[in-house]
Design an enzyme around this catalytic site. Structure first.
Site, mmCIF file in Angstrom:
data_model
loop_
_atom_site.group_PDB
_atom_site.id
_atom_site.type_symbol
_atom_site.label_atom_id
_atom_site.label_comp_id
_atom_site.label_asym_id
_atom_site.label_seq_id
_atom_site.Cartn_x
_atom_site.Cartn_y
_atom_site.Cartn_z
ATOM 1 N N HIS A 189 -2.860 9.930 2.862
ATOM 2 C CA HIS A 189 -4.074 10.750 2.942
ATOM 3 C C HIS A 189 -4.566 11.276 1.621
ATOM 4 O O HIS A 189 -5.720 11.148 1.270
ATOM 5 C CB HIS A 189 -3.771 12.061 3.690
ATOM 6 C CG HIS A 189 -3.726 11.936 5.135
ATOM 7 N ND1 HIS A 189 -4.621 11.204 5.839
ATOM 8 C CD2 HIS A 189 -2.890 12.484 6.026
ATOM 9 C CE1 HIS A 189 -4.335 11.307 7.104
ATOM 10 N NE2 HIS A 189 -3.271 12.073 7.251
ATOM 11 N N GLU A 435 -3.519 -6.805 9.223
ATOM 12 C CA GLU A 435 -2.583 -5.946 8.491
ATOM 13 C C GLU A 435 -1.157 -6.059 8.999
ATOM 14 O O GLU A 435 -0.275 -5.342 8.570
ATOM 15 C CB GLU A 435 -3.067 -4.491 8.479
ATOM 16 C CG GLU A 435 -3.581 -3.966 9.788
ATOM 17 C CD GLU A 435 -4.274 -2.593 9.635
ATOM 18 O OE1 GLU A 435 -4.254 -2.011 8.549
ATOM 19 O OE2 GLU A 435 -4.818 -2.119 10.643
ATOM 20 N N ASP A 459 -1.451 -1.728 4.778
ATOM 21 C CA ASP A 459 -0.436 -1.921 5.807
ATOM 22 C C ASP A 459 0.238 -3.288 5.690
ATOM 23 O O ASP A 459 1.446 -3.398 5.855
ATOM 24 C CB ASP A 459 -1.060 -1.771 7.200
ATOM 25 C CG ASP A 459 -1.140 -0.310 7.602
ATOM 26 O OD1 ASP A 459 -0.139 0.405 7.406
ATOM 27 O OD2 ASP A 459 -2.201 0.128 8.077
ATOM 28 N N CYS A 506 -10.109 -4.580 2.449
ATOM 29 C CA CYS A 506 -10.487 -3.162 2.346
ATOM 30 C C CYS A 506 -9.305 -2.261 2.016
ATOM 31 O O CYS A 506 -9.407 -1.048 2.097
ATOM 32 C CB CYS A 506 -11.179 -2.704 3.623
ATOM 33 S SG CYS A 506 -10.149 -2.825 5.076
#
Ligand code: PEP
Ligand code: MG
Length: 586
Positions: A189, A435, A459, A506
């Site tokens: 985050h 991912e 991921d 992304c």
């Protein structure tokens, strides 16, 4: 000087603001006898406000998700009103003249010692509940901390264990120059939030919260991963100079915002933005993105005071589409779990959260709730005919073909429902996040079912390398520029290009110069990244040719170690774009 992982490049100098101050360095002040009564009153007021919050949350979640999911807030209310809990707090305030935040801190420590000595998972989970209640309570108590924040000189450097989206929201318009966290890595985050604002950040600095207090002078070097605490005047002025160079470089690069992204030999690339909010969409325009390649919708849920319903979501999606470059937006459905949780969608502590009940798996378990999100996205795409083709829906963490088929059925049903209700909707394209290694292996069969693919390298890398993306202890393994990752990415991009299926990447590596050159060499032409990186990548693109990138990739694929690849690529970037030195890092 302390060392961590540089997770957002650049240099910042500022004043420390420790977000979790009351938890880490408890208030040691003793009350005067005459203050005790007022302190009890302050605690009672905070408790009543917390109870009102929890009750409102219960009502709303019960209505929108279900009573079973809402029950957690009733449990929290009963902890709040638990007689032993309250008696201890009151006794410490009255008998020992402790402040209410200090008493809360002591209570949490006491429960932590008590609960962690057991092997019972159920009891351990209750500790998380107690902690939630204490955090809520101290949020209400911390109104007293706000003046303290007001007294700190800007710009601020935030210091926290891990930065939560709700904490960033409460900072409002305060000028934040840097971020330092104890936990987390490049894709957690704090890192994503810092990068989306172009703020230098360092994560994984163990024990840093105990070493820093509010008001300390800090230097954050996001390239090297260094944090300097109260440096001497010479060092400070050297870093202030670097900080100015960093700002100047960013300003100079941002001037290319209206130019197209093309290589020196005329190859166009699509540079899209990853966004979490409306202000990020505006940043995407300001930085010259040509669209939004990833809108992470979980931030709407994580920062909402309760649950956003279908109409509220529709409103947000519309605003985002309206504000985004060319009204082109790829909206990803909820990707919760792992490191991001909201209590009403399941609270069970799992042994392996990243391998467990997260993302699309969690959405499938709440089909009505999930369907509302799909409906809101379809409806948001309806406003203007031109939006229809530009709004895309992206499903995260797809592992199997069955899952793709299941989401397609859900989209079809949502359309039929909207049709029957006479509500307008747009025909959005459907894609999935690649991912999970399993999906990479069976990519050919998955491609047949979708309109586009988005590679979630954050991921994908952690799953491929079996190394938690947020755990600083294994960050040496969780590396995109490692031989196995580059091999897998080469195959995925080739498969998508062969099938003529549009593919974007992304993950965070899209905005890193070294990785960008290699991905371009693999044939990737669409990249989505934090808006702050777009000017730099556009500049890099203009120095690159297809032949050169392909040659660099071929040589890189022969290198056997991550360290070797990093060394080689650092030298390549220095040669291709020496002006970007301040922004290039491993
Ligand atoms: C990814 O996994 O690469 C990604 C872009 O998604 P997130 O970081 O939100 O998991
Ligand atoms: Mg992901």
């Amino acid at each position: 000087m302390r060392k961590g992982i540089g997770v957002s490049p650049g240099v910042a100098v500022g004043t420390a603001y420790c977000i979790n101050e009351i938890f880490v360095n408890p208030d040691t002040k003793r009350l005067e006898k005459s203050e005790v009564l007022a302190e009890l009153g302050r605690y009672d007021q905070a408790r009543d406000r917390t109870a009102a919050d929890l009750n409102a949350l219960y009502q709303k979640v019960a209505r929108q998700v279900g009573t079973e999911e809402a029950a957690i807030f009733r449990a929290h209310e009963s902890i709040l009103h638990d007689s032993a809990f309250t008696a201890k707090i009151r006794a410490w305030i009255v008998d020992e003249c402790q402040t209410a935040p200090a008493a809360l801190h002591r209570l949490l420590e006491e429960y932590t010692t008590l609960f962690t000595s057991t092997n019972d998972d159920y009891i351990k989970e209750r500790l998380a509940d107690v902690r939630d209640v204490v955090i809520r309570l101290s949020g209400h108590l911390s109104d007293v901390l706000k003046p303290q924040l007001g007294a700190l000189r800007e710009p601020l450097i935030l210091v926290a264990n891990e930065l939560l989206p709700s904490q960033v929201v409460t900072l409002g318009k305060r000028e934040v120059a840097g971020v330092v966290t104890e936990t987390g890595g490049r894709t957690s985050h704090a890192a994503i939030l810092a990068r989306s604002r172009g703020i230098p950040a360092v994560s994984g600095v163990k024990g840093i919260q105990r070493q820093i207090k509010n008001g300390d002078l800090l230097v954050v070097d996001g390239r090297e991963g260094h944090v300097l605490i109260n440096p001497d005047p010479e060092t400070t002025s050297a870093y202030l100079k670097l900080q100015r160079e960093f700002f100047d470089l960013k300003d100079a690069l941002a001037e290319n915002r209206d130019q197209p992204a093309v290589t020196a030999d005329g190859q166009s690339v699509e540079l899209l933005a990853n966004i979490n909010s409306l202000s990020d969409a505006q940043a995407a325009v300001a930085m010259g993105a040509s669209g939004v390649g990833l809108f992470r919708t979980e931030y709407i849920f994580l920062t909402h005071p309760d649950v956003p319903d279908e109409e509220q979501q529709l409103q947000v999606y519309r605003e985002i589409i309206e504000a985004s470059p060319n009204h082109q937006v790829t909206i990803r459905t909820l990707d919760l779990g792992g490191d991001k949780t909201i209590p009403y969608l399941g609270h069970a502590r799992e042994a392996n959260p990243f391998l467990g009940w997260r993302s699309i798996r969690l959405s499938f378990e709440h089909p009505e709730f999930f369907a509302k999100q799909i409906r809101a996205i379809l409806r948001a795409a309806a406003k203007e005919p031109a939006y229809a083709k530009r709004v895309r829906i992206l499903f995260p963490m797809i592992t199997t073909l069955e899952e793709i088929r299941r989401v397609r059925t859900m989209v079809r049903k949502a359309r039929q429902q909207l049709e029957a209700e006479g509500k307008p909707y747009g025909s959005v394209r459907i894609g999935f996040m690649l991912e999970v290694p399993a999906a990479a292996v069976s990519i050919d069969s998955l491609l047949a079912e979708v309109d586009f693919v988005s590679i979630g390298s954050n991921d994908l890398v952690q799953y491929l390398m079996a190394a938690d993306r947020d755990n600083p202890k294994v960050s040496h393994l969780c590396q995109p520029l490692s031989p196995p990752v580059l091999r897998v990415l080469t195959n995925i991009i080739a498969a998508c290009n062969a099938a003529d299926t549009p593919v974007t990447l992304c993950g965070e590596m899209a905005g890193a110069p070294r990785a960008f050159v290699l991905l371009f060499g693999m044939g990737l032409r669409s990249f989505s990244m934090s808006p702050a990186f777009i000017p730099m990548i556009k500049d890099l693109t203009s120095h690159l040719t297809r032949k050169r990138a392909e040659r660099i990739l071929r040589r890189t694929l022969e290198i056997k170690t991550t360290a070797g690849i990093q060394r080689f690529m650092a030298a390549q970037i220095a040669e291709i774009a020496p002006n970007l030195k301040l922004l290039d890092s491993a």
